[in-house]
Write a protein that holds these residues in place. Structure first.
Motif, PDB file in Angstrom:
ATOM      1  N   ASN A   1      39.030  39.522  34.078  1.00 56.21           N
ATOM      2  CA  ASN A   1      38.487  39.347  35.414  1.00 56.21           C
ATOM      3  C   ASN A   1      39.629  39.439  36.437  1.00 56.21           C
ATOM      4  O   ASN A   1      40.516  38.583  36.457  1.00 56.21           O
ATOM      5  CB  ASN A   1      37.795  37.984  35.509  1.00 56.21           C
ATOM      6  N   PRO A   2      39.616  40.444  37.327  1.00 60.05           N
ATOM      7  CA  PRO A   2      40.705  40.591  38.299  1.00 60.05           C
ATOM      8  C   PRO A   2      40.673  39.535  39.410  1.00 60.05           C
ATOM      9  O   PRO A   2      41.567  39.501  40.242  1.00 60.05           O
ATOM     10  CB  PRO A   2      40.484  41.999  38.861  1.00 60.05           C
ATOM     11  N   GLU A   3      39.657  38.688  39.402  1.00 66.37           N
ATOM     12  CA  GLU A   3      39.607  37.586  40.365  1.00 66.37           C
ATOM     13  C   GLU A   3      40.500  36.441  39.910  1.00 66.37           C
ATOM     14  O   GLU A   3      40.803  35.527  40.681  1.00 66.37           O
ATOM     15  CB  GLU A   3      38.165  37.082  40.538  1.00 66.37           C
ATOM     16  N   LEU A   4      40.929  36.474  38.646  1.00 62.66           N
ATOM     17  CA  LEU A   4      41.850  35.477  38.098  1.00 62.66           C
ATOM     18  C   LEU A   4      43.250  36.078  38.115  1.00 62.66           C
ATOM     19  O   LEU A   4      43.419  37.290  38.202  1.00 62.66           O
ATOM     20  CB  LEU A   4      41.441  35.098  36.674  1.00 62.66           C
ATOM     21  N   THR A   5      44.279  35.265  37.993  1.00 65.47           N
ATOM     22  CA  THR A   5      45.645  35.790  38.037  1.00 65.47           C
ATOM     23  C   THR A   5      45.939  36.691  36.845  1.00 65.47           C
ATOM     24  O   THR A   5      45.444  36.466  35.743  1.00 65.47           O
ATOM     25  CB  THR A   5      46.675  34.643  38.083  1.00 65.47           C
TER      26      THR A   5
ATOM     27  N   GLU B   1      44.105  46.915  45.140  1.00 59.66           N
ATOM     28  CA  GLU B   1      43.501  47.858  46.072  1.00 59.66           C
ATOM     29  C   GLU B   1      43.458  49.259  45.452  1.00 59.66           C
ATOM     30  O   GLU B   1      44.390  49.665  44.767  1.00 59.66           O
ATOM     31  CB  GLU B   1      44.361  47.883  47.340  1.00 59.66           C
TER      32      GLU B   1
ATOM     33  N   ASP C   1      37.063  49.142  35.306  1.00 56.97           N
ATOM     34  CA  ASP C   1      37.306  47.826  34.744  1.00 56.97           C
ATOM     35  C   ASP C   1      38.800  47.573  34.575  1.00 56.97           C
ATOM     36  O   ASP C   1      39.605  48.495  34.543  1.00 56.97           O
ATOM     37  CB  ASP C   1      36.611  47.708  33.382  1.00 56.97           C
ATOM     38  N   TYR C   2      39.149  46.323  34.433  1.00 56.34           N
ATOM     39  CA  TYR C   2      40.532  45.924  34.202  1.00 56.34           C
ATOM     40  C   TYR C   2      40.687  45.600  32.718  1.00 56.34           C
ATOM     41  O   TYR C   2      39.941  44.788  32.174  1.00 56.34           O
ATOM     42  CB  TYR C   2      40.883  44.693  35.032  1.00 56.34           C
TER      43      TYR C   2
ATOM     44  N   SER D   1      49.571  38.912  40.259  1.00 60.57           N
ATOM     45  CA  SER D   1      48.540  39.259  41.233  1.00 60.57           C
ATOM     46  C   SER D   1      47.450  38.197  41.215  1.00 60.57           C
ATOM     47  O   SER D   1      47.096  37.677  40.165  1.00 60.57           O
ATOM     48  CB  SER D   1      47.922  40.617  40.900  1.00 60.57           C
ATOM     49  N   TYR D   2      46.919  37.917  42.393  1.00 61.29           N
ATOM     50  CA  TYR D   2      45.890  36.900  42.530  1.00 61.29           C
ATOM     51  C   TYR D   2      44.540  37.482  42.924  1.00 61.29           C
ATOM     52  O   TYR D   2      43.553  36.782  42.981  1.00 61.29           O
ATOM     53  CB  TYR D   2      46.317  35.853  43.563  1.00 61.29           C
ATOM     54  N   PHE D   3      44.516  38.785  43.214  1.00 58.09           N
ATOM     55  CA  PHE D   3      43.298  39.460  43.654  1.00 58.09           C
ATOM     56  C   PHE D   3      43.222  40.827  42.983  1.00 58.09           C
ATOM     57  O   PHE D   3      44.235  41.351  42.542  1.00 58.09           O
ATOM     58  CB  PHE D   3      43.308  39.654  45.175  1.00 58.09           C
ATOM     59  N   PRO D   4      42.056  41.442  42.951  1.00 57.90           N
ATOM     60  CA  PRO D   4      41.957  42.810  42.429  1.00 57.90           C
ATOM     61  C   PRO D   4      42.914  43.738  43.183  1.00 57.90           C
ATOM     62  O   PRO D   4      43.197  43.546  44.361  1.00 57.90           O
ATOM     63  CB  PRO D   4      40.507  43.195  42.684  1.00 57.90           C
TER      64      PRO D   4
END
Length: 135
Positions: free
Chosen positions: A25-29, A9, A14-15, A4-7
């Motif tokens: 950070n879900p903004e990172l892969t 849906e 938190d992740y 995944s490349y984005f948070p």
């Protein structure tokens, strides 16, 4: 699991990585399974994903939330620190039962060439009545 490349849906909160239990950070892969809604760091993925490709007794889920590469120190079992890891071909055979350690979960000495499979380590700890066996 898919990369995944984005948070994700509809993901609330938190992740956290299912392997190391650290936030990421879900903004990172990262890898994510939509079926079970679990995510893991890309850095944690190689050990767990490689292990899942083999039909090994107990499967990888037996070791979820175990920090691979962590050390176990107990001089009653072995005089040096032992690293918990996935066995590779060059690890050879278990020092106790003689089975191949390739793709098995093992304890490997960081100082000498001692290696032992997870099951033998568990039995060894029970035999020597070690109370802090790795679990």
């Amino acid at each position: 699991m898919k990369l995944s490349y984005f948070p994700i849906e509809n993901h609330m909160g938190d992740y956290f990585c299912e392997i190391c239990e650290e936030e990421f950070n879900p903004e990172l892969t990262f890898y994510h399974c939509r079926e079970c809604m679990q995510s893991i760091h890309t850095a944690c993925a190689p050990s767990i994903l490689r292990y899942e490709t083999y039909a090994v007794y107990g499967g990888v889920h037996r070791y979820v939330n175990v920090k691979f590469g962590g050390t176990y120190n107990n001089t009653e079992v072995h005089p040096h620190p032992l690293s918990f890891d996935q066995g590779v071909e060059s690890d050879g055979q278990c020092g106790k039962c003689g089975r191949s350690l390739h793709c098995k979960m093992i304890f490997k000495c960081l100082t000498c060439e001692f290696v032992i499979c997870y099951d033998c380590m568990e039995r060894l700890c029970k035999e020597s009545k070690v109370t802090d066996h790795p679990r």
